[in-house]
Design a protein around this motif. Structure first.
Motif, PDB file in Angstrom:
ATOM      1  N   PHE A  22       0.930  -0.901  -0.106  1.00  0.00           N
ATOM      2  CA  PHE A  22       0.085  -0.082  -0.046  1.00  0.00           C
ATOM      3  C   PHE A  22       0.715   1.309  -0.043  1.00  0.00           C
ATOM      4  N   SER A  23       2.016   1.355   0.799  1.00  0.00           N
ATOM      5  CA  SER A  23       2.945   2.236   1.032  1.00  0.00           C
ATOM      6  C   SER A  23       3.261   2.654  -0.471  1.00  0.00           C
ATOM      7  N   ILE A  24       3.613   1.707  -1.304  1.00  0.00           N
ATOM      8  CA  ILE A  24       4.136   1.925  -2.580  1.00  0.00           C
ATOM      9  C   ILE A  24       3.140   2.286  -3.489  1.00  0.00           C
ATOM     10  N   GLY A  25       2.184   1.348  -3.680  1.00  0.00           N
ATOM     11  CA  GLY A  25       0.950   1.525  -4.486  1.00  0.00           C
ATOM     12  C   GLY A  25       0.097   2.782  -4.501  1.00  0.00           C
ATOM     13  N   LEU A  26      -0.028   3.014  -2.916  1.00  0.00           N
ATOM     14  CA  LEU A  26      -1.358   3.962  -2.977  1.00  0.00           C
ATOM     15  C   LEU A  26      -0.629   5.356  -2.524  1.00  0.00           C
ATOM     16  N   SER A  27      -0.916   6.244  -3.241  1.00  0.00           N
ATOM     17  CA  SER A  27      -0.526   7.799  -2.798  1.00  0.00           C
ATOM     18  C   SER A  27      -1.335   8.212  -1.710  1.00  0.00           C
ATOM     19  N   LEU A  30       0.881   6.800   2.994  1.00  0.00           N
ATOM     20  CA  LEU A  30       2.072   7.030   4.085  1.00  0.00           C
ATOM     21  C   LEU A  30       1.983   8.482   4.609  1.00  0.00           C
ATOM     22  N   SER A  31       0.912   9.126   4.274  1.00  0.00           N
ATOM     23  CA  SER A  31       0.824  10.678   4.824  1.00  0.00           C
ATOM     24  C   SER A  31       0.487  10.497   6.245  1.00  0.00           C
ATOM     25  N   GLY A  32       1.124  11.376   6.891  1.00  0.00           N
ATOM     26  CA  GLY A  32       0.887  11.489   8.317  1.00  0.00           C
ATOM     27  C   GLY A  32      -0.385  11.486   8.923  1.00  0.00           C
ATOM     28  N   SER A  33      -1.365  12.253   8.059  1.00  0.00           N
ATOM     29  CA  SER A  33      -2.888  12.278   8.695  1.00  0.00           C
ATOM     30  C   SER A  33      -3.466  10.755   8.296  1.00  0.00           C
ATOM     31  N   ASN A  34      -3.132  10.250   7.482  1.00  0.00           N
ATOM     32  CA  ASN A  34      -3.836   9.036   7.017  1.00  0.00           C
ATOM     33  C   ASN A  34      -3.131   7.757   8.309  1.00  0.00           C
ATOM     34  N   ILE A  35      -1.821   7.848   8.397  1.00  0.00           N
ATOM     35  CA  ILE A  35      -1.224   7.029   9.428  1.00  0.00           C
ATOM     36  C   ILE A  35      -2.081   7.204  10.934  1.00  0.00           C
ATOM     37  N   LEU A  36      -2.293   8.455  11.008  1.00  0.00           N
ATOM     38  CA  LEU A  36      -2.918   8.846  12.316  1.00  0.00           C
ATOM     39  C   LEU A  36      -4.179   8.240  12.453  1.00  0.00           C
ATOM     40  N   ILE A 274      -5.873  -6.363   9.754  1.00  0.00           N
ATOM     41  CA  ILE A 274      -7.334  -5.475   9.119  1.00  0.00           C
ATOM     42  C   ILE A 274      -7.254  -4.153   9.287  1.00  0.00           C
ATOM     43  N   GLY A 275      -6.658  -3.537  10.182  1.00  0.00           N
ATOM     44  CA  GLY A 275      -6.511  -2.015  10.043  1.00  0.00           C
ATOM     45  C   GLY A 275      -5.772  -1.530   8.848  1.00  0.00           C
ATOM     46  N   ILE A 276      -4.721  -2.133   8.244  1.00  0.00           N
ATOM     47  CA  ILE A 276      -4.150  -1.701   7.104  1.00  0.00           C
ATOM     48  C   ILE A 276      -5.018  -2.029   5.745  1.00  0.00           C
ATOM     49  N   LEU A 277      -5.841  -3.145   5.847  1.00  0.00           N
ATOM     50  CA  LEU A 277      -6.621  -3.373   4.898  1.00  0.00           C
ATOM     51  C   LEU A 277      -7.726  -2.650   4.713  1.00  0.00           C
ATOM     52  N   LEU A 278      -8.573  -2.219   5.636  1.00  0.00           N
ATOM     53  CA  LEU A 278      -9.461  -1.055   6.050  1.00  0.00           C
ATOM     54  C   LEU A 278      -9.188   0.158   5.353  1.00  0.00           C
ATOM     55  N   ASN A 279      -8.104   0.459   5.973  1.00  0.00           N
ATOM     56  CA  ASN A 279      -7.298   1.946   5.526  1.00  0.00           C
ATOM     57  C   ASN A 279      -7.104   1.934   3.927  1.00  0.00           C
ATOM     58  N   GLY A 280      -6.685   0.881   3.599  1.00  0.00           N
ATOM     59  CA  GLY A 280      -6.236   0.867   2.071  1.00  0.00           C
ATOM     60  C   GLY A 280      -7.657   0.836   1.222  1.00  0.00           C
ATOM     61  N   MET A 281      -8.466  -0.002   1.654  1.00  0.00           N
ATOM     62  CA  MET A 281      -9.806   0.033   0.840  1.00  0.00           C
ATOM     63  C   MET A 281     -10.451   1.399   0.848  1.00  0.00           C
ATOM     64  N   THR A 282     -10.156   2.001   1.963  1.00  0.00           N
ATOM     65  CA  THR A 282     -11.005   3.404   2.188  1.00  0.00           C
ATOM     66  C   THR A 282     -10.315   4.328   1.161  1.00  0.00           C
ATOM     67  N   ILE A 283      -8.776   4.425   1.179  1.00  0.00           N
ATOM     68  CA  ILE A 283      -8.088   5.332   0.124  1.00  0.00           C
ATOM     69  C   ILE A 283      -8.359   4.881  -1.329  1.00  0.00           C
ATOM     70  N   LEU A 286     -13.120   2.674  -2.179  1.00  0.00           N
ATOM     71  CA  LEU A 286     -14.326   1.443  -2.065  1.00  0.00           C
ATOM     72  C   LEU A 286     -15.451   1.791  -1.405  1.00  0.00           C
ATOM     73  N   GLY A 287     -16.822   1.699  -1.828  1.00  0.00           N
ATOM     74  CA  GLY A 287     -17.989   2.347  -1.133  1.00  0.00           C
ATOM     75  C   GLY A 287     -17.893   1.472   0.222  1.00  0.00           C
ATOM     76  N   TYR A 288     -18.793   1.740   1.201  1.00  0.00           N
ATOM     77  CA  TYR A 288     -18.854   0.929   2.452  1.00  0.00           C
ATOM     78  C   TYR A 288     -19.669  -0.406   2.294  1.00  0.00           C
ATOM     79  N   THR A 289     -20.712  -0.378   1.136  1.00  0.00           N
ATOM     80  CA  THR A 289     -20.963  -1.839   0.691  1.00  0.00           C
ATOM     81  C   THR A 289     -20.045  -2.862   0.157  1.00  0.00           C
ATOM     82  N   THR A 290     -19.168  -2.225  -0.516  1.00  0.00           N
ATOM     83  CA  THR A 290     -18.217  -3.019  -1.115  1.00  0.00           C
ATOM     84  C   THR A 290     -17.336  -3.542  -0.098  1.00  0.00           C
TER      85      THR A 290
END
Lengths: 322, 712
Positions: A22-27, A30-36, A274-283, A286-290
């Motif tokens: 995710f760090s490499i693939g998703l812009s 790794l930003s501070g606010s996202n990590i927070l 799960i935390g990483i997965l959820l965060n990645g999906m949000t970035i 993906l919709g809530y239902t997806t």
């Protein structure tokens, strides 16, 4: 080499790989606010997960956890907003949660209702009770107050976000508790084989009641973090599927649903993944239902693998163990 | 007899205590609980709400009830097999969406559309079924996750297509009839649901698949061992549940055409509450469609009334959850303790007074005086026989006896050393008799009356008799056929010890002291059985007398022997010939000198005799004391008596040590020897009778020398 592989390590490795990916693939990953925000979410899931783990290790489960969390903390905020002293309100909220835990425990240990069923119904009852008698509006906001209490979810200590500190504390206490106290050992024994535990002389029923009281108290801690992180408590959270995320965390981390196995470390690993997965999906937007579908399929797969790794033992499976 | 004794006697004669226990032991008793709740609900809302019983309200409720009932039946079938299906709410929503898009929007023919909708529901069920049935996942969690997945799919579909399908409208009259039509004043959906309910009820109670479902729910492992395809059965229950959700959705779609995201939300909890309230047990094996229907009706009425009375959603979820918890708690406790309640209520003692115990002391001039004649009798088949309750000899002197394992054993003459299994019947073969054609007739405890031909073929003659109208328990089935004899014309008279207890519990019948047994006549000409002498106290031995017009029967708990005329001038009359025996009489058989032998399987004790006069004491004992500690009649020492046709005691044979034959349940004289059997013994004893005819055999003396011959 193969013996080194267990679910905990595999999941840990997947979490690391996902994080790097995710760090490499998703812009923006790794930003501070996202990590927070990732850490905040992960911590809340983790705290709830530790509570759930205590239940699942004792061969129970608590589906009323999120309801208890939402209603007790929302009630506390309602009281504070109407002028009640914060600490008194907190005490009452914890008291409410303890009562819920005791009722759960009595139903499961003494009336012998299957845990999953009793807590499902209790979740509904707690929400219904809270909405009918304690809380008027859907969203309860934090009062404007400068007490340190309101920074539990948002502040930092020595650069470490507070939710992480809380998670770490809860994890530490739970780990020590499960490993070194009599009750903790009893919990494993009860989860492993109730009948044997009972014959051995372990007070099985009180242990089960204590289990659910503990879960309810941990739920309040998680609730305080939730409320102070987003400065409000949305009671509709109780109707969401968050409790399944919690189960997902626990089962994925490697705590078998048949009880008696696992520990706090498994929860931490599961939470990270799960935390990483959820965060990645949000970035990935993906919709809530997806996201729900994704999570559910993963949970289904996790249960499937769990069933294969820990096949149900017909000798100790109880009647009505659904 | 004192006044208080008379009072007690009348009290126990006319107050039907036993009815309570018998009603409680009925299977339908569980249904009374939801039926009671239903009447409470009807009374409360019927009196509190003026519009409650209005036609419009009832018709509305009827339509919703029909839709709910489909889903409740599906969930019932799943739960009977020991599973649970929480995905019904989402499946219903998905099927509703499919129905709206195909039937309303694309205007497919109704039949095709409905088949597709039901197939979609069945498909979701199939996924559940494969996961839970074949892959053995936990039903609760799996279907919960399916609930979320399917709900998410529905939400995604609605997001894209809700506007489009909302515009659709199918003009078909069939579709409109499904929505608004009535049949005989009942809404169409309700009518269809009732049809499905009847079908489901017949399936569950009468058809093979239903029995498999019940067996799997009752005990999964036993069902598997019995050869039932457990995985397939479990899988199919989910498919049925899904399909019924589809059916319900069709009616719902026809009625409301609603593409809202709230369709079916929380439905799983409502339906679950309904069926659990009705008494369908979590964990399976118990329940019925009727119970589910009652539970659903209660929940629907409560829910509907709460909405009409203006309660908020928080309140109704509180009430729903509370009802659910209470219903489950009651159900769990009831299932766990039902048998205890039943055991306490079932045993129903009554008053019975025996005269003073006759003297049996050694050296007295009592006919029953103790002696040690049976000491050191020869043992036959020691260690090879298990529970020879009765034995009999064929024309070649071979001996036959029953065994606890359900076999009829044959022990070969002349030395009686070689033992073989002659035939296997099952149950516990008890009394035996040969007919004129050398067919062996056997009373089998737990099964009925059977015939074993010389070529070993086993035929069931009778396992039922006429049901008496006033009996609450079904007394038409034979529970404990005990002993028999055959009249000269071929009619078989046999005793059934008790109609209230099974074979393994027969001794509990002693605590009741009521006439629970009967004598039944099987007529081979019509192949039917009729009860001829009802209400006897454990009728046991039966022996047709030498004249062939009457029989003697022993009442074990009554301690008496009675004559019953089945033919001749006194036909139908009875006459007590021996009263107040010192012990409990068992089998009676003819002796070579024209008299009769009778075995006493146990001796009376003053304590138990006194207890028989105190029904209240026995009731308290049954209720307060653990079963193992109950006071039972003595069954550890017995003796054999010989008596003539007038009831005079001629001889008594005792075994004082009580080691070889602690319990004698049967005796048979054959060629100068008396053979002794016992239901708990591991041998047959052989006692040489002084001065007896060395050639006399019971069967030749009764049936004549030639097979198939007529009686002398």
């Amino acid at each position: 080499m193969l013996k080194m592989l267990n679910q905990e390590r595999i999941v840990g490795a997947i979490a690391v790989v996902l994080f790097i990916g995710f760090s490499i693939g998703l812009s923006g990953f790794l930003s501070g606010s996202n990590i927070l925000s990732l850490i905040q979410n992960v911590s809340i899931l983790g705290i709830l997960g530790i509570g759930m783990a205590i239940g699942i290790i004792g061969r129970g489960i608590d589906l009323s956890m999120v309801s208890t969390m939402v209603i007790s903390v929302a009630w506390m905020l309602v009281m504070v907003n109407s002028g009640v002293n914060l600490w008194l309100a907190l005490g009452l909220a914890v008291g409410f949660a303890v009562v819920v835990g005791i009722v759960n425990g009595l139903l499961i240990a003494y009336v012998e209702v299957p845990a999953i069923f009793a807590t499902l119904a209790m979740g509904i009852v707690v929400y219904g009770f809270g909405k009918s008698f304690l809380i008027g509006q859907d969203v309860v906001y934090l009062p404007r107050d400068e007490s340190w209490f309101y920074h539990i979810g948002s502040g930092q200590i020595a650069g470490v976000p507070n939710p992480v500190v809380v998670f770490a504390l809860v994890a530490l206490v739970a780990a020590l508790f499960l490993k070194f106290t009599k009750f903790g050992r009893y919990n494993y024994a009860v989860g492993d084989n109730v009948a044997t535990a009972r014959i051995t002389g372990i007070p099985v029923r009180p242990v089960i009641v204590a289990q659910y009281v503990l879960i309810a108290v941990i739920a309040v801690v998680a609730g305080v973090v939730v409320a102070t992180a987003v400065t409000s408590m949305n009671t509709r959270l109780a109707l969401s599927t968050q409790v399944y995320d919690v189960i997902l965390v626990v089962v994925l981390g490697g705590i078998g649903l048949s009880g008696g196995k696992g520990g706090v470390r498994n929860v931490i690993v599961g939470t990270l993944l799960i935390g990483i997965l959820l965060n990645g999906m949000t970035i990935m937007n993906l919709g809530y239902t997806t996201q729900n579908i994704f999570k559910s399929v993963i949970l289904l797969a996790a249960i499937l693998i769990d069933t294969m790794l820990n096949p149900r033992d017909e000798q100790t499976a109880q009647h009505g163990d659904i | 007899m004192s006044l208080s004794e008379n009072m007690t006697r009348w009290r126990y004669k006319y107050v039907p205590d036993k009815a309570i226990g018998e009603i409680l032991s009925k299977n339908w008793i569980d249904t009374l609980i939801p039926a009671f709740f239903l009447s409470v609900v009807l009374i409360i809302f019927g009196t509190q709400m003026p519009t409650f019983l209005s036609a419009a309200n009832l018709s509305d409720i009827g339509r919703i009830y029909g839709e709910y009932l489909f889903i409740a039946i599906g969930l019932t079938i799943v739960m009977m097999a020991g599973g649970i299906d929480l995905s019904v709410g989402s499946t219903f929503a998905l099927c509703n969406f499919v129905a709206l898009s195909f039937i309303n929007y694309m205007e497919w023919p109704i039949a095709v559309g409905m088949i597709v909708v039901v197939a979609v529901g069945a498909f979701v069920g199939l996924i559940n079924g494969i996961l839970i049935g074949y892959l053995r996942l936990r039903a609760f969690l799996t279907t919960l996750v399916m609930l979320i997945i399917v709900r998410a799919i529905v939400d995604m579909l609605l997001l894209d297509y809700a506007m489009i399908i909302g515009r659709g409208f199918n003009m078909s009259p069939v579709w409109e009839f499904m929505a608004l039509g009535d049949i005989l004043g009942l809404p169409a959906s309700l009518m269809a649901a009732i049809a499905v309910a009847i079908l489901a009820h017949i399936t569950l109670t009468r058809l093979r698949f239903g029995w498999h479902v019940m067996a799997v729910g009752g005990s999964r492992r036993s069902a598997f061992n019995a050869g039932i395809k457990v995985k397939r059965t479990v899988c199919l229950t989910y498919v049925i549940s899904g399909a019924l959700c589809g059916l319900a959705a069709c009616f719902y779609a026809a009625r409301l055409s609603s593409a809202s995201a709230d369709v079916g939300r929380g439905l799983e909890v409502t339906i679950l509450t309904a069926v659990v309230l009705g008494g369908i047990s979590l964990g399976g094996g118990r329940g019925s469609v009727v119970k589910a229907a009652l539970g659903t009706l209660i929940i629907l009425l409560v829910q509907n009334s709460l909405i009409q009375m203006g309660f908020l959603s928080g309140n109704s979820s509180l009430i729903l959850g509370g009802v659910l918890l209470a219903a489950v708690a009651i159900d769990v406790r009831w299932v766990k303790n039902r048998h205890k309640v039943l055991a306490r209520a079932y045993v129903s003692p009554t008053y019975f007074k025996l005269p003073d115990l006759p003297d049996t002391s050694q050296g007295s001039d009592s006919p029953y005086a103790l002696n040690d004649k049976l000491r050191g009798v020869e043992a036959i088949g020691l260690g090879e026989l298990d529970g020879p309750e009765d034995m009999i000899f064929d024309r070649d002197d071979n001996m036959y006896c029953g065994s606890r394992h359900g076999d009829v054993m044959r022990i070969f003459a002349p030395d009686y050393k070689r033992v073989e299994v002659f035939a296997h019947i099952g149950g516990h073969p008890l009394g035996m008799a040969f007919d004129a054609e050398d067919n062996l007739h056997v009373c089998v405890g737990g099964m009925g009356l059977f015939k074993v031909a010389p070529d070993r073929t086993v035929t069931k003659l009778s396992d039922e008799t006429n049901r008496s109208w006033t009996s609450i328990v079904d007394d038409s089935r034979l529970r404990l056929a005990d002993d028999l004899d055959i009249a000269p014309d071929g009619r078989v008279f046999f005793s059934e010890a008790t109609v209230r207890y099974e074979m393994y519990d027969w001794m509990v019948d002693a605590l009741e002291a009521r006439g629970n047994g009967r004598i039944i006549c099987y007529d081979p000409k019509t192949d039917t059985s009729r009860t001829v002498v009802p209400n006897k106290q454990l009728p046991n031995g039966i022996c047709v007398e030498f004249e062939g017009q009457s029989l003697l029967y022993a009442e074990t708990w009554g301690c008496r022997i009675t004559r019953y005329w089945f033919d001749g001038p006194k036909k139908g009359q009875t006459e007590v010939i021996i009263e107040n025996l010192p012990g409990y009489p068992d089998n009676i058989n003819r002796a070579s000198d024209g008299t009769y032998w009778c075995a006493l399987c146990g001796m009376r004790s003053p304590v138990f005799d006194l207890a028989q006069e105190m029904p209240g004491f026995r009731r308290r004992m049954v209720q307060a004391v653990a079963r193992d500690d109950w006071l039972y009649p003595n069954m550890n020492t017995g003796c054999v008596i010989k008596f003539d046709r007038d009831g005079n005691i001629l001889d008594t044979l005792w075994d004082l040590g009580g080691e070889a034959h602690p319990m004698i349940t049967s005796i048979r004289e054959h060629k100068g020897y008396l053979y002794l059997g016992g239901i708990y013994n591991n041998r047959v004893g052989r006692y040489p009778i002084e001065g007896a005819d060395q050639n006399w055999t019971s069967s030749v003396s009764y049936w004549g020398k030639n097979r198939g011959g007529t009686r002398k």
